[in-house]
Design an enzyme around this catalytic site. Structure first.
Site, PDB file in Angstrom:
ATOM      1  N   GLU A  70       9.681  -5.771   4.823  1.00  0.00           N
ATOM      2  CA  GLU A  70       9.732  -7.734   4.663  1.00  0.00           C
ATOM      3  C   GLU A  70       9.134  -7.459   2.882  1.00  0.00           C
ATOM      4  OE1 GLU A  70       8.126  -7.232   8.968  1.00  0.00           O
ATOM      5  OE2 GLU A  70       7.438  -5.986   6.900  1.00  0.00           O
TER       6      GLU A  70
ATOM      7  N   GLY B  56      -5.173  -2.759   3.830  1.00  0.00           N
ATOM      8  CA  GLY B  56      -4.858  -4.029   3.619  1.00  0.00           C
ATOM      9  C   GLY B  56      -5.720  -5.476   3.626  1.00  0.00           C
ATOM     10  N   ARG B  57      -6.144  -5.468   4.627  1.00  0.00           N
ATOM     11  CA  ARG B  57      -6.937  -7.208   4.661  1.00  0.00           C
ATOM     12  C   ARG B  57      -8.385  -6.421   3.831  1.00  0.00           C
ATOM     13  NH1 ARG B  57      -6.388  -4.492   9.456  1.00  0.00           N
ATOM     14  NH2 ARG B  57      -8.342  -3.915  10.232  1.00  0.00           N
TER      15      ARG B  57
ATOM     16  N   GLU C  14      -7.394  -9.193  13.349  1.00  0.00           N
ATOM     17  CA  GLU C  14      -6.325  -7.546  12.642  1.00  0.00           C
ATOM     18  C   GLU C  14      -7.004  -7.102  12.897  1.00  0.00           C
ATOM     19  OE1 GLU C  14      -2.562  -7.251  10.435  1.00  0.00           O
ATOM     20  OE2 GLU C  14      -3.620  -6.228   9.746  1.00  0.00           O
TER      21      GLU C  14
ATOM     22  N   LYS D 148       7.581  -4.652  14.526  1.00  0.00           N
ATOM     23  CA  LYS D 148       7.797  -3.764  13.858  1.00  0.00           C
ATOM     24  C   LYS D 148       9.209  -2.825  14.248  1.00  0.00           C
ATOM     25  CE  LYS D 148       5.638  -3.639  10.013  1.00  0.00           C
ATOM     26  NZ  LYS D 148       4.959  -3.839   8.550  1.00  0.00           N
TER      27      LYS D 148
ATOM     28  N   HIS E  75      -8.044 -36.181  12.930  1.00  0.00           N
ATOM     29  CA  HIS E  75      -7.580 -36.963  13.710  1.00  0.00           C
ATOM     30  C   HIS E  75      -6.829 -36.310  14.419  1.00  0.00           C
ATOM     31  CE1 HIS E  75      -9.328 -40.758  11.999  1.00  0.00           C
ATOM     32  NE2 HIS E  75      -9.841 -39.134  10.818  1.00  0.00           N
TER      33      HIS E  75
ATOM     34  N   LYS F  25       0.603  -0.993  -0.205  1.00  0.00           N
ATOM     35  CA  LYS F  25       0.162  -0.022   0.336  1.00  0.00           C
ATOM     36  C   LYS F  25       0.594   1.134  -0.018  1.00  0.00           C
ATOM     37  CE  LYS F  25      -4.033   1.493   2.266  1.00  0.00           C
ATOM     38  NZ  LYS F  25      -5.496   2.061   3.231  1.00  0.00           N
TER      39      LYS F  25
END
Length: 506
Positions: A199, A252-253, A338, A479, A369, A193
């Site tokens: 990263e 963003g999400r 978030e 961060k 399982h 964005k």
């Protein structure tokens, strides 16, 4: 007013699931709804069944009172109008405009940007940028989770371009993508964005270096930028004709519907991506127009609040009985935790109760399982969502899909009914809740509606709790400290200092 409603909710009787079904012959008709994406049956449908939760008429009526007290209608109207609904950052949240539902100006802008994205996608598919067999999509958080989920869900059969989504700064992730791609036929999509995310930009530099080292003369010419900061992308080196912007008001999400969806369109083709948008728009219109418990995302939020606030449940399980939806729990973790993992209200006051539960899950039948022992006989009450498709995603013997669905439906039935036994180790208490989301088929449109449903469910929960789901300052502190470590000169606690020294960083 809201506190009075919560007091009323806490005082209501809490019948067992067995009692609720026995006492209300119409319960299934009330709490199981078939959502049609369009008048044409080919558009598909989703069945939302909340009948195996502890919602009853009294609780639903009280939650509808709570929604009114928290001005759900006003908050929802503000969301679709493009008003500021993220007060801490002074922003609107206009992801629905990307699907064609929102303020006229924002819908027009989104359509223009989609036209630009479609043109580039179609040009690449026609060979205008040479042979392109692979795309490495580099992003993190919402810029990666959404595309990875959509591609895994919808592009397993004959993707038009082989897409690899890389988000982790761990170099092993990049090397894995490099090993699967031919640099001569690979493009890069850089999704950020701000176009400053450390990263993402570190991974992007490594990808450019990989192209250089493997004979690509103009690596920047193989890059498409997906960003709300187009000037930064151009400054970094991307030609402006290959910058695909999206609006600053798209979080963003919630950005999969914007140019962040470029890799999905590359894998599927633009017509399927347009169908994906249309399916989400159908859910947008429902959420905007339906009232009370008839509103499916709001009804789901009523159940979420019941278990979190009234029964003390700290987690919610999501189990997809479809291998194509294996990444859905990961996607929902970010969307829900978030968004609603907050401790202050919309106006900055401490919350008066728990907010988002921990979202977790897996894929059936594998999960049966691994973790279902706790769901059936453990001491924690965990509400569960089961998600499945009536149509199979494979061409094998139909026995595969029949057994898969049988297991899915059996788990919900077993959690509810339980089974007494004279042997305590073999006794199942039952009265454990679940909801089932049953897709007619996992088409792009149905998938779009499914994801939009969860977005609106998350927003509805936020309104009922009085919190802001659109900021995420909790992501920033770690961060910031990582940046301090990189820059050096800052002292930390003894444990952290020892770890840094042992790792050769300090």
């Amino acid at each position: 007013m809201a506190q009075a409603v919560w007091n009323k909710l806490k005082e209501l009787e809490k019948p067992t699931l067995g009692q609720l079904f026995a006492g209300d012959p119409a319960r299934l008709d009330t709490l199981a709804t078939r959502f049609e994406l369009g008048e044409d049956a080919a558009a598909g449908a989703i069945r939302f069944d909340w009948s195996k939760t502890h919602l009853d008429a009294a609780h639903i009526a009280a939650f509808e009172e709570l929604a009114a007290a928290m001005d759900f209608a006003g908050r929802r109207a503000a969301l679709f109008a493009g008003d500021i609904v993220n007060p801490t950052e002074g922003r609107a949240a206009e992801h629905t405009a990307q699907r064609g539902v929102g303020s006229d100006d924002s819908v027009r802008l989104a359509a223009d940007l989609h036209h630009r994205t479609a043109a580039i996608v179609e040009a690449i598919h026609r060979g205008a940028m040479g042979e392109v067999k692979h795309l490495i999509h580099i992003g993190i958080g919402g810029s990666a989770l959404g595309p990875a989920l959509a591609i895994d869900a919808l592009a397993r059969d004959g993707a038009m371009v082989d897409v690899h989504v890389v988000s982790n700064i761990d170099g092993c992730a990049m090397e894995q993508a490099f090993a699967a791609c031919d640099p001569a036929t690979t493009m890069l999509a850089i999704a950020s964005k701000t176009f400053t995310t450390i990263e993402t930009m570190t991974n992007a530099e490594s990808a450019l270096q990989w192209l250089r080292e493997n004979g690509v003369e103009d690596p920047y010419g193989r890059v498409v930028a997906l960003t709300a900061s187009p000037d930064k992308a151009v400054e970094w080196g991307v030609d402006e004709t290959r910058v695909l912007p999206f609006s600053e008001s798209v979080g963003g999400r919630y950005s999969l519907w914007s140019s962040i969806g470029f890799p999905v369109a590359m894998a599927l083709g633009w017509p399927d991506f347009a169908e994906f948008l249309a399916g989400a728009a159908a859910m947008d219109v429902h959420f905007r127009d339906a009232e009370g418990a008839a509103n499916l995302p709001l009804r789901a939020a009523f159940a979420d609040q019941y278990y979190t606030r009234l029964r003390g449940c700290q987690t919610r399980g999501v189990f997809a009985y479809d291998e194509r939806l294996a990444l859905l729990p990961d996607y929902l973790q970010q969307l829900e935790m978030e968004s609603n993992g907050k401790s202050v209200t919309f106006d900055g006051q401490p919350v008066d109760g728990p907010t988002a539960p921990i979202t977790w899950g897996g894929v059936g039948t594998d999960a049966q399982h691994a973790v279902f022992q706790l769901l059936h006989q453990g001491t924690s009450l965990v509400p569960v969502d089961f998600i499945a498709s009536i149509a199979p995603g494979d061409d094998l013997d139909p026995a595969h899909h029949r057994i898969l669905l049988s297991n899915c439906f059996a788990q919900g039935a077993a959690l509810m009914a339980g089974k007494p036994s004279d042997d305590p180790a073999r006794a199942y208490p039952g009265d454990r809740p679940s909801a089932t989301i049953l897709l007619d088929d996992l088409t792009p449109g149905v998938f779009g509606a499914l994801i939009a449903f969860h977005e609106h469910r998350t927003f509805a929960n936020a309104v009922l709790m009085g919190i802001n789901p659109f900021d995420q300052f909790g992501v920033e502190l770690g961060k910031a400290i990582a940046n301090q470590i990189e820059q050096g000169g800052t002292r930390f606690d003894p444990s952290t200092e020892a770890l840094l020294a042992l790792s050769g960083i300090g």
